[in-house]
Design an enzyme around this catalytic site. Sequence first.
Site, PDB file in Angstrom:
ATOM      1  N   GLY A   1     -10.817  13.527  20.050  1.00 38.46           N
ATOM      2  CA  GLY A   1     -11.839  13.473  21.110  1.00 38.46           C
ATOM      3  C   GLY A   1     -12.947  12.471  20.844  1.00 38.46           C
TER       4      GLY A   1
ATOM      5  N   ARG B   1       1.151  -5.089  -5.592  1.00 43.26           N
ATOM      6  CA  ARG B   1       1.236  -6.314  -4.795  1.00 43.26           C
ATOM      7  C   ARG B   1       1.505  -7.409  -5.828  1.00 43.26           C
ATOM      8  NH1 ARG B   1      -0.801  -4.234   0.241  1.00 43.26           N
ATOM      9  NH2 ARG B   1      -2.451  -2.730  -0.156  1.00 43.26           N
ATOM     10  N   SER B   2       2.521  -8.214  -5.580  1.00 42.68           N
ATOM     11  CA  SER B   2       2.944  -9.195  -6.579  1.00 42.68           C
ATOM     12  C   SER B   2       2.813 -10.614  -6.049  1.00 42.68           C
ATOM     13  CB  SER B   2       4.401  -8.915  -6.982  1.00 42.68           C
ATOM     14  OG  SER B   2       4.884  -9.952  -7.791  1.00 42.68           O
TER      15      SER B   2
ATOM     16  N   LYS C   1     -24.284  15.914  26.107  1.00 43.20           N
ATOM     17  CA  LYS C   1     -23.322  15.875  25.007  1.00 43.20           C
ATOM     18  C   LYS C   1     -24.063  15.878  23.666  1.00 43.20           C
ATOM     19  CE  LYS C   1     -18.940  13.735  24.310  1.00 43.20           C
ATOM     20  NZ  LYS C   1     -17.970  12.806  24.831  1.00 43.20           N
TER      21      LYS C   1
ATOM     22  N   ASP D   1       2.268  -0.642  11.755  1.00 43.49           N
ATOM     23  CA  ASP D   1       2.122  -1.997  12.298  1.00 43.49           C
ATOM     24  C   ASP D   1       3.438  -2.773  12.353  1.00 43.49           C
ATOM     25  OD1 ASP D   1       2.431  -2.187   9.575  1.00 43.49           O
ATOM     26  OD2 ASP D   1       0.832  -3.644   9.278  1.00 43.49           O
TER      27      ASP D   1
ATOM     28  N   ARG E   1     -24.896   7.924  11.982  1.00 43.89           N
ATOM     29  CA  ARG E   1     -24.433   7.903  10.592  1.00 43.89           C
ATOM     30  C   ARG E   1     -23.093   7.179  10.494  1.00 43.89           C
ATOM     31  NH1 ARG E   1     -29.060   9.383   9.522  1.00 43.89           N
ATOM     32  NH2 ARG E   1     -29.601  11.292   8.419  1.00 43.89           N
TER      33      ARG E   1
ATOM     34  N   ARG F   1     -26.252  13.881  16.580  1.00 40.01           N
ATOM     35  CA  ARG F   1     -26.134  12.503  16.082  1.00 40.01           C
ATOM     36  C   ARG F   1     -24.869  11.829  16.602  1.00 40.01           C
ATOM     37  NH1 ARG F   1     -27.109  14.176   9.849  1.00 40.01           N
ATOM     38  NH2 ARG F   1     -29.369  13.892   9.779  1.00 40.01           N
TER      39      ARG F   1
ATOM     40  N   ASP G   1       5.028  -4.500   6.266  1.00 46.56           N
ATOM     41  CA  ASP G   1       5.494  -5.800   6.764  1.00 46.56           C
ATOM     42  C   ASP G   1       5.703  -6.811   5.626  1.00 46.56           C
ATOM     43  OD1 ASP G   1       5.724  -7.645   9.233  1.00 46.56           O
ATOM     44  OD2 ASP G   1       4.281  -8.675   7.958  1.00 46.56           O
TER      45      ASP G   1
ATOM     46  N   THR H   1       4.417   2.584   5.399  1.00 45.42           N
ATOM     47  CA  THR H   1       3.004   2.163   5.482  1.00 45.42           C
ATOM     48  C   THR H   1       2.270   3.103   6.429  1.00 45.42           C
ATOM     49  OG1 THR H   1       1.489   0.477   6.360  1.00 45.42           O
ATOM     50  CG2 THR H   1       3.720   0.428   7.220  1.00 45.42           C
TER      51      THR H   1
ATOM     52  N   GLY I   1      -6.602  -0.088   9.019  1.00 46.06           N
ATOM     53  CA  GLY I   1      -5.910  -0.832  10.073  1.00 46.06           C
ATOM     54  C   GLY I   1      -6.560  -2.192  10.221  1.00 46.06           C
ATOM     55  N   ARG I   2      -5.999  -3.168   9.509  1.00 45.68           N
ATOM     56  CA  ARG I   2      -6.578  -4.514   9.566  1.00 45.68           C
ATOM     57  C   ARG I   2      -6.181  -5.233  10.843  1.00 45.68           C
ATOM     58  NH1 ARG I   2      -4.757  -6.244   3.634  1.00 45.68           N
ATOM     59  NH2 ARG I   2      -3.106  -4.854   4.290  1.00 45.68           N
TER      60      ARG I   2
ATOM     61  N   ASP J   1      -0.059   2.183   8.261  1.00 47.04           N
ATOM     62  CA  ASP J   1      -0.642   1.371   9.334  1.00 47.04           C
ATOM     63  C   ASP J   1       0.086   1.418  10.682  1.00 47.04           C
ATOM     64  OD1 ASP J   1      -2.641   0.617   7.655  1.00 47.04           O
ATOM     65  OD2 ASP J   1      -1.844  -1.360   7.212  1.00 47.04           O
TER      66      ASP J   1
ATOM     67  N   GLY K   1       0.840  -1.207   0.000  1.00 46.25           N
ATOM     68  CA  GLY K   1       0.000   0.000   0.000  1.00 46.25           C
ATOM     69  C   GLY K   1       0.866   1.246   0.000  1.00 46.25           C
TER      70      GLY K   1
HETATM   71  P1  ADP Z   1       2.712  -4.212   2.755  1.00 49.16           P
HETATM   72  O1  ADP Z   1       4.135  -4.227   2.385  1.00 49.16           O
HETATM   73  O2  ADP Z   1       2.117  -2.843   2.710  1.00 49.16           O
HETATM   74  O3  ADP Z   1       2.454  -4.957   4.056  1.00 49.16           O
HETATM   75  P2  ADP Z   1       1.723  -6.540   1.271  1.00 49.16           P
HETATM   76  O4  ADP Z   1       1.574  -7.407   2.482  1.00 49.16           O
HETATM   77  O5  ADP Z   1       0.642  -6.605   0.258  1.00 49.16           O
HETATM   78  O6  ADP Z   1       1.901  -4.991   1.624  1.00 49.16           O
HETATM   79  O7  ADP Z   1       3.113  -6.940   0.586  1.00 49.16           O
HETATM   80  C1  ADP Z   1       3.542  -6.325  -0.604  1.00 49.16           C
HETATM   81  C2  ADP Z   1       4.178  -7.359  -1.504  1.00 49.16           C
HETATM   82  O8  ADP Z   1       5.335  -7.919  -0.850  1.00 49.16           O
HETATM   83  C3  ADP Z   1       3.325  -8.570  -1.849  1.00 49.16           C
HETATM   84  O9  ADP Z   1       2.455  -8.336  -2.919  1.00 49.16           O
HETATM   85  C4  ADP Z   1       4.377  -9.602  -2.207  1.00 49.16           C
HETATM   86  O10 ADP Z   1       4.850  -9.424  -3.521  1.00 49.16           O
HETATM   87  C5  ADP Z   1       5.483  -9.279  -1.236  1.00 49.16           C
HETATM   88  N1  ADP Z   1       5.386 -10.146  -0.056  1.00 49.16           N
HETATM   89  C6  ADP Z   1       4.532 -10.043   0.970  1.00 49.16           C
HETATM   90  N2  ADP Z   1       4.706 -11.022   1.887  1.00 49.16           N
HETATM   91  C7  ADP Z   1       5.714 -11.779   1.413  1.00 49.16           C
HETATM   92  C8  ADP Z   1       6.380 -12.964   1.873  1.00 49.16           C
HETATM   93  N3  ADP Z   1       6.049 -13.541   3.042  1.00 49.16           N
HETATM   94  N4  ADP Z   1       7.357 -13.474   1.098  1.00 49.16           N
HETATM   95  C9  ADP Z   1       7.704 -12.897  -0.057  1.00 49.16           C
HETATM   96  N5  ADP Z   1       7.131 -11.776  -0.544  1.00 49.16           N
HETATM   97  C10 ADP Z   1       6.138 -11.237   0.164  1.00 49.16           C
HETATM   98  O1  F6P Z   2      -1.506   0.132   3.325  1.00 53.65           O
HETATM   99  C1  F6P Z   2      -2.157  -0.666   4.240  1.00 53.65           C
HETATM  100  C2  F6P Z   2      -3.612  -0.625   3.987  1.00 53.65           C
HETATM  101  O2  F6P Z   2      -3.926   0.709   3.869  1.00 53.65           O
HETATM  102  C3  F6P Z   2      -4.524  -1.292   5.012  1.00 53.65           C
HETATM  103  O3  F6P Z   2      -4.803  -0.543   6.154  1.00 53.65           O
HETATM  104  C4  F6P Z   2      -5.744  -1.606   4.177  1.00 53.65           C
HETATM  105  O4  F6P Z   2      -6.501  -2.628   4.703  1.00 53.65           O
HETATM  106  C5  F6P Z   2      -5.123  -1.985   2.872  1.00 53.65           C
HETATM  107  O5  F6P Z   2      -3.911  -1.274   2.781  1.00 53.65           O
HETATM  108  C6  F6P Z   2      -5.985  -1.793   1.682  1.00 53.65           C
HETATM  109  O6  F6P Z   2      -5.216  -1.706   0.534  1.00 53.65           O
HETATM  110  P1  F6P Z   2      -5.606  -2.133  -0.946  1.00 53.65           P
HETATM  111  O7  F6P Z   2      -7.077  -2.051  -1.079  1.00 53.65           O
HETATM  112  O8  F6P Z   2      -4.852  -1.180  -1.786  1.00 53.65           O
HETATM  113  O9  F6P Z   2      -5.121  -3.542  -1.089  1.00 53.65           O
END
Ligand code: ADP
Ligand code: F6P
Length: 320
Positions: free
Chosen positions: A185, A72-73, A213, A129, A244, A162, A103, A125, A170-171, A127, A11
Amino acid sequence: MKRIGVLTSGGDAPGMNAAVRAVVRCGLDRGMEVYGIQRGYEGLIEGAIKEMDMSSVGDILHRGGTILRTARSERFKTEEGQKHALNVLSAFGIEGLVVIGGDGSLRGGLELSQRGITVMGLPGTIDNDLGYTDYTIGFDTAVNTVLSAVTNIRDTSSSHERATVIEVMGRHCGDIALYAGLTGGADNILVPEMPFDINKVCKKIIQGKNRGKMHDIIMKAEGVGVDAKELAQMVEERTGKETRVVILAYLQRGGSPTAKDRMLASQTASKAVELLYDDEDSKAIGICGSEIVAYDLEEALSIKRPFDTDLYHLADVLSK
Ligand code: ADP
Ligand code: F6P
């Protein structure tokens, strides 16, 4: 080390451009050649690689997103994909790689480093995280974006008396909800790290209503196991308060990075280049207090992020 590569993956996050800029300019300053790899690991496998110079990173410091683009690959997760990526790096004569991502991206970097190439990981990121660093690049900007939305929503929420459920990203990590909730707040903050209790949420809303409130903000991280619309319905049924829903989603991932994110990006990138120049082993770079730190990449990824329960309780006390 003479020739290095840089990629952004996963992301996108505000500040990624500031990091790319700093990798390129610090590398050139040390007499290295710097190659930009497009679309993360996907572009690496495809050989979408170009040499960068001072002006190829001009005028990007203030921009959100990433000029290298990101992806994402799935292919890269396979052994075949990783071997292919290594062959591409070797064909381009790239001896060290800076990976800017979350991560998953850093875990991908670890796979590459275990196959023989030096990888420096930067925490990119929104996040927040990653366990080894206090903050990630993009988190501060995302929190400020959410905060600005909360400020606007409070106005209209008060006028109409409301409640509003605001869902943020944030998953697995509730830091965006926690920081934006405390500073905005919010009356209730729901994060994946703490149990969800509808009775507690409604009790607090009723208490607030009884003391006059006008608004109620329920800040919910997306990883909390309840749908935002269903939550609003439950609140409405149990408290009688019109409720909402606002799902902020990708709004949080864009925008010009804050000074804090630009600083973190610039400093961690500079450290990554320094470590590559010194032929150090693969590292993950982050911040601890006000100090830029570098840990062994594998060790860094094994550190579990602790949830800040003190901050969570403070937010609760401040919104009683
Ligand atoms: P982020 O880096 O934001 O956490 P992703 O978890 O989607 O996002 O990871 C980004 C890319 O990194 C993935 O699409 C994949 O190509 C690579 N990747 C993620 N996890 C692994 C893994 N355990 N081993 C190898 N490549 C990974
Ligand atoms: O970058 C992390 C994040 O923003 C998460 O909080 C969210 O769940 C996810 O990416 C969504 O990303 P996408 O829809 O681009 O896969």
